[in-house]
Design an enzyme around this catalytic site. Structure first.
Site, PDB file in Angstrom:
ATOM      1  CD  GLU A   1      38.235  41.894  38.468  1.00  0.00           C
ATOM      2  OE1 GLU A   1      37.771  42.066  39.591  1.00  0.00           O
ATOM      3  OE2 GLU A   1      37.762  41.330  37.420  1.00  0.00           O
TER       4      GLU A   1
ATOM      5  CD  GLU B   1      37.622  37.848  32.890  1.00  0.00           C
ATOM      6  OE1 GLU B   1      36.655  38.630  32.936  1.00  0.00           O
ATOM      7  OE2 GLU B   1      38.605  37.954  33.566  1.00  0.00           O
TER       8      GLU B   1
END
Ligand code: 9MR
Length: 365
Positions: free
Chosen positions: A181, A285
């Site tokens: 991220e 995820e």
């Protein structure tokens, strides 16, 4: 002259409308499934011991993984479900910096070891998650005797953390989410402590340290909203840079998705864009948020069946590019999305360890 101008203008408008390049207003209809002998209901599910890993991994599609906590491994029902359905594990939190090295030089290996040892004993792969993130990261990294640490010191700490963690699991963890991220939703670098102190250099230093610590491990950049164009273009630029330095092998699309989106056209464009760079793709995820509904009603179930069905159809279409699909949790009640007073039902298994409706759509191909 004026006439010519208007003619040119109308041609331009016609061309730009007919090739909008925008997203589908609705996803295209799903092809009717071909007859197969996989379970269609609970009775058939109970009559076989096959699971997701048989239908996907052993049939040549991709690994099927799940994120777990070490406590899952103390529960026989969870262990049975993992062994039946999964061939890959991720530590949901146990390998994050604040879990592994909460204070400088003091490593807590027990939770991470427990997951890796279980995987090795049961012939499961392990994806390492995650070496460098802006969350679950202790403050000491960025401090030096009460003032902000220098770039040199922060990078030194980053390198020695990665050397220790990747080095410990060398040969046991086949893929690492090295940086997580780093790009924000607008497409710029996330303004984290890492970035404000080190600039983008921390990203390259992290990958470099991971490469040095285990040259055989596959190194991934991992992010959410990775299908959104603005963010995707920036991630692609970063990947290109990492590729030119031979520091990255894969793109991890987290896949925290919804009942209605992302549109398949977005997903396809993203898969095509990343794969064209020459990296492998993993869904790292996956979960499908059911929104604010407090109960798993039949309407929600049928929307989630169709969402899981179409996303997995898409994954199968990209089986040459996608090497792994990991669910972010095993059962609904243990999902990060399931908060006290705000239930959510994002996964394929319910709190009784039974497959939910969408499970049967995922294996119906
Ligand atoms: O599922 C994780 C949850 O238990 C933690 O409290 C949280 C910490 O911020 O991280 C969650 O996992 C995140 C993952 O590591 C990175 N992508 C987003 C996931 C959901 O927040």
């Amino acid at each position: 002259m004026k006439k010519l101008f208007y003619l040119f203008l109308s041609i331009l408008i016609f061309v730009s409308c007919s090739d909008s390049g925008g997203e589908d207003p609705i996803d295209p209809p799903i092809e009717p499934p071909v007859e197969n002998d996989r379970p269609k209901n609970m009775e058939e599910y109970n009559a076989t011991s096959d699971g997701l890993r048989d239908y996907y991994f052993e049939d040549g599609y991709f690994d099927i993984g799940v994120a777990i906590s070490p406590q899952s491994l103390d529960k026989p029902d969870e262990v049975a479900l993992i062994k039946r359905h999964m061939n890959s594990l991720t530590a949901e939190n146990a390998m994050k910096w604040s879990s592994i090295e909460p204070t400088e030089g003091n490593f807590n290996w027990s939770d991470a070891d427990k997951i890796v040892d279980f995987a090795v004993a049961n012939d499961l792969k392990v994806r390492g998650h995650t070496l460098c993130w802006h969350q679950q990261v202790p403050d000491w990294i960025f401090e030096d005797n009460g003032v902000e640490a220098s770039k040199e010191l922060v990078l030194e700490r980053l390198k020695s953390h990665i050397a220790a963690v990747v080095g410990r699991y060398k040969g046991k963890i086949y893929a690492w989410d090295v940086v997580n991220e780093a790009i924000d939703d607008g497409g710029g670098y996330r303004n984290s402590k890492w970035y404000s102190i080190c600039g983008e250099d921390y990203i390259f230093e992290a990958f470099n340290a991971a490469r040095e610590a285990d040259p055989d491990a596959k190194l991934f950049y991992n992010d959410y909203n990775a299908t959104e164009p603005q963010k995707r273009y920036s991630i692609e630029k970063l990947l290109e840079d990492l590729i030119s330095r031979q520091l990255v092998d894969g793109m991890g699309l987290q896949g925290h998705w919804n009942l209605d989106g992302p549109y398949l056209s977005r997903i396809r464009d993203a898969f095509d864009g990343y794969a064209a760079l020459g990296v492998e793709l993993q869904i790292t995820e996956l979960d499908i948020n059911t929104g604010s509904a407090t109960e798993y009603t039949s309407t929600i179930e049928s929307k989630q069946k169709s969402a899981y069905g179409r996303y997995f159809q898409e994954f199968r279409d990209y089986k040459d590019e996608i090497t792994s699909v990991t669910f972010w949790g095993l059962t609904d009640d243990h999902s990060w999305l399931n908060q006290p007073g705000k239930p959510n039902f994002p996964l394929l298994f319910d709190k009784n360890y039974d497959p939910k409706g969408p499970y049967f759509d995922v294996i119906d191909f």
